[in-house]
Design an enzyme around this catalytic site. Structure first.
Site, short mmCIF file in Angstrom:
data_model
loop_
_atom_site.label_atom_id
_atom_site.label_comp_id
_atom_site.label_asym_id
_atom_site.label_seq_id
_atom_site.Cartn_x
_atom_site.Cartn_y
_atom_site.Cartn_z
N ARG A 21 1.78 -10.21 10.50
CA ARG A 21 1.61 -11.20 9.40
C ARG A 21 2.70 -11.02 8.45
NH1 ARG A 21 -3.28 -8.64 7.01
NH2 ARG A 21 -2.97 -10.14 5.32
N SER A 51 2.49 -10.55 5.15
CA SER A 51 2.61 -9.76 4.01
C SER A 51 3.30 -8.52 3.72
CB SER A 51 1.06 -9.23 3.81
OG SER A 51 0.83 -8.12 4.88
N LYS A 60 -7.89 -1.55 11.53
CA LYS A 60 -9.12 -1.97 10.66
C LYS A 60 -9.25 -3.33 10.97
CE LYS A 60 -7.40 -2.24 6.05
NZ LYS A 60 -7.81 -3.63 5.95
N ASP A 61 -8.26 -4.09 11.05
CA ASP A 61 -8.50 -5.61 10.91
C ASP A 61 -8.89 -6.21 12.43
OD1 ASP A 61 -8.08 -5.89 8.21
OD2 ASP A 61 -5.87 -6.00 8.49
N SER A 116 -14.08 -5.76 0.33
CA SER A 116 -14.87 -4.93 1.39
C SER A 116 -16.38 -4.84 1.25
CB SER A 116 -14.22 -3.68 1.56
OG SER A 116 -14.90 -2.87 2.36
N ARG A 144 -18.16 -3.02 3.32
CA ARG A 144 -18.30 -1.50 3.31
C ARG A 144 -18.12 -0.84 1.99
NH1 ARG A 144 -14.61 2.49 3.51
NH2 ARG A 144 -12.98 0.64 3.41
N ARG A 145 -17.07 -1.01 1.12
CA ARG A 145 -16.67 -0.30 -0.18
C ARG A 145 -17.63 -0.83 -1.09
NH1 ARG A 145 -10.60 -1.82 0.40
NH2 ARG A 145 -9.95 0.06 1.35
N LYS A 146 -18.30 -2.06 -1.22
CA LYS A 146 -19.32 -2.36 -2.14
C LYS A 146 -20.67 -1.62 -1.88
CE LYS A 146 -22.24 -6.27 -3.14
NZ LYS A 146 -22.47 -7.76 -3.03
N ARG A 184 -8.76 -10.51 -3.87
CA ARG A 184 -8.12 -11.00 -2.76
C ARG A 184 -6.73 -10.82 -2.97
NH1 ARG A 184 -9.58 -14.49 1.31
NH2 ARG A 184 -7.57 -13.70 2.18
N GLY A 185 -5.81 -11.01 -2.02
CA GLY A 185 -4.26 -10.88 -2.13
C GLY A 185 -3.88 -9.64 -1.64
N ASN A 186 -2.26 -9.72 -1.69
CA ASN A 186 -1.71 -8.66 -1.08
C ASN A 186 -1.75 -7.50 -2.32
OD1 ASN A 186 0.29 -9.17 -3.38
ND2 ASN A 186 1.58 -10.41 -1.84
N THR A 223 -0.68 -8.28 -5.85
CA THR A 223 -1.53 -9.33 -6.54
C THR A 223 -2.67 -8.67 -7.12
OG1 THR A 223 -0.55 -10.88 -5.15
CG2 THR A 223 -2.76 -11.30 -6.12
N ARG A 224 -3.17 -7.65 -6.29
CA ARG A 224 -4.35 -6.79 -6.48
C ARG A 224 -4.08 -5.81 -7.82
NH1 ARG A 224 -8.22 -5.71 -1.13
NH2 ARG A 224 -7.37 -7.49 -0.07
N CYS A 281 -15.75 -6.25 11.92
CA CYS A 281 -14.84 -5.57 10.98
C CYS A 281 -15.34 -5.51 9.62
CB CYS A 281 -13.60 -6.24 11.09
SG CYS A 281 -12.74 -6.33 12.77
#
Length: 308
Positions: free
Chosen positions: A9, A11, A78-79, A124, A126-128, A144-146, A149-150, A237
């Site tokens: 990718r 990113s 993980k993806d 995520s 999972r995190r939520k 979202r974003g790299n 960005t976050r 995932c």
């Protein structure tokens, strides 16, 4: 030999990962070309579960492998979905990086001391789910974003805190942004978090031989157990599933902890198993079976149906 073509990718983090692999190959005299491939997850906005879920960051790269446009796909493991793609195989898992999650904030020293009804950014499930299990008052918002960005969205005041993977911040030398490494007792990581997966065509023995020295057996066995657990749960995932596989060097045993949490945080099931590292897939299956007995598949199905 012609140059080995590495697909990745575009990113910043994905490029770091691909360049790391390229550097290892160049160090032993192999010519390398890096090819950037846009995936559905890179070009589509909105929550990941609304744009197709599984494989949104990997499908196009795998297609390039099958079409012989590249020779190696470098994935954030993980993806990478656990379902086998016919004609492809995972050739190597390099030494795993930090496998946990971290809190980024200026408003608290750890997760539990965040302000009441703190707005936390994560894409995520999972995190939520695990955050809401810790504290029901948290306001979880999609992000979202790299990485840049976050972090900018956090600095602009759109969130009180965000949760990110520790490995990405360390690889991009942003460790000064880490406020707190979240204990595994509070949040188990994603399956394969912190690890890279090097995927090739199934019959490409020449590329397999080049990648073999990059494989780290301990890391490979650990993520193999985690991926086996997820595959047997039929989770995918993006499911609210966490796992932590690791090998005790003294006991020479592989330990695996697994968790499934309902999207609203109300229900949580856990399981653990251990055994010889070369039984990694069996250990993953054991943990999945224990979780299933406790109703894990129902929690996953409900999360898929409702988005929570």
């Amino acid at each position: 030999m012609p140059a080995i073509r590495i697909g990745t990718r575009g990113s910043q983090l994905a490029q770091w990962q691909a360049n790391w692999v390229a550097d290892q190959l160049r160090a032993v005299g192999t010519d390398v070309e890096i090819i950037h491939i846009a995936t559905q997850g890179d070009v589509t906005q909105g929550p990941l579960d609304s744009i197709g879920g599984r494989g949104v960051f990997t499908t196009e790269i795998q297609a390039a492998l099958l079409d012989n446009r590249i020779d190696v796909a470098v994935h954030s493991l993980k993806d990478l979905p656990t379902e086998v793609v016919e004609g492809l195989r995972l050739a190597a898992v390099p030494t795993r990086g930090a496998d946990g999650d971290v809190l980024i904030t200026s408003k608290a020293s750890d997760v539990l001391s965040l302000p009441h009804e703190a707005i936390i950014g994560t894409g995520s499930m999972r995190r939520k789910a695990q955050l809401l299990h810790l504290r029901r008052d948290f306001q979880i918002r999609d992000i979202r974003g790299n990485l840049d960005t976050r972090l900018r969205k956090l600095d602009d005041g759109l969130y009180d805190a965000i949760i990110l993977a520790e490995a990405g911040l360390r690889r991009l030398e942003l460790i000064e942004r880490i406020r707190h490494v979240i204990p595994k007792a509070q949040m188990l990581p994603a399956v394969g978090q912190g690890a890279l997966g090097l995927e090739i065509r199934e019959r490409d023995s020449a590329t397999a031989a080049l990648l073999a020295p990059l494989n780290h057996e301990t890391s490979h066995y650990s993520v193999l157990a985690e991926r086996s657990m997820l595959r047997n749960l039929r989770g995918g995932c993006l499911a609210p599933v966490g796992a932590w596989g690791r090998i005790d060097p003294e006991k020479q045993l592989l330990f695996l902890d697994g968790v499934v949490v309902s999207g609203d945080g109300h229900h949580k099931v856990t399981a653990s198993a251990c055994g010889p590292p070369d039984r990694a897939e069996d250990i993953g299956r054991q943990v999945a079976d224990q979780l299933a007995i406790q109703g894990a598949e129902r929690l996953i199905a409900f999360a898929r149906a409702t988005g929570s």
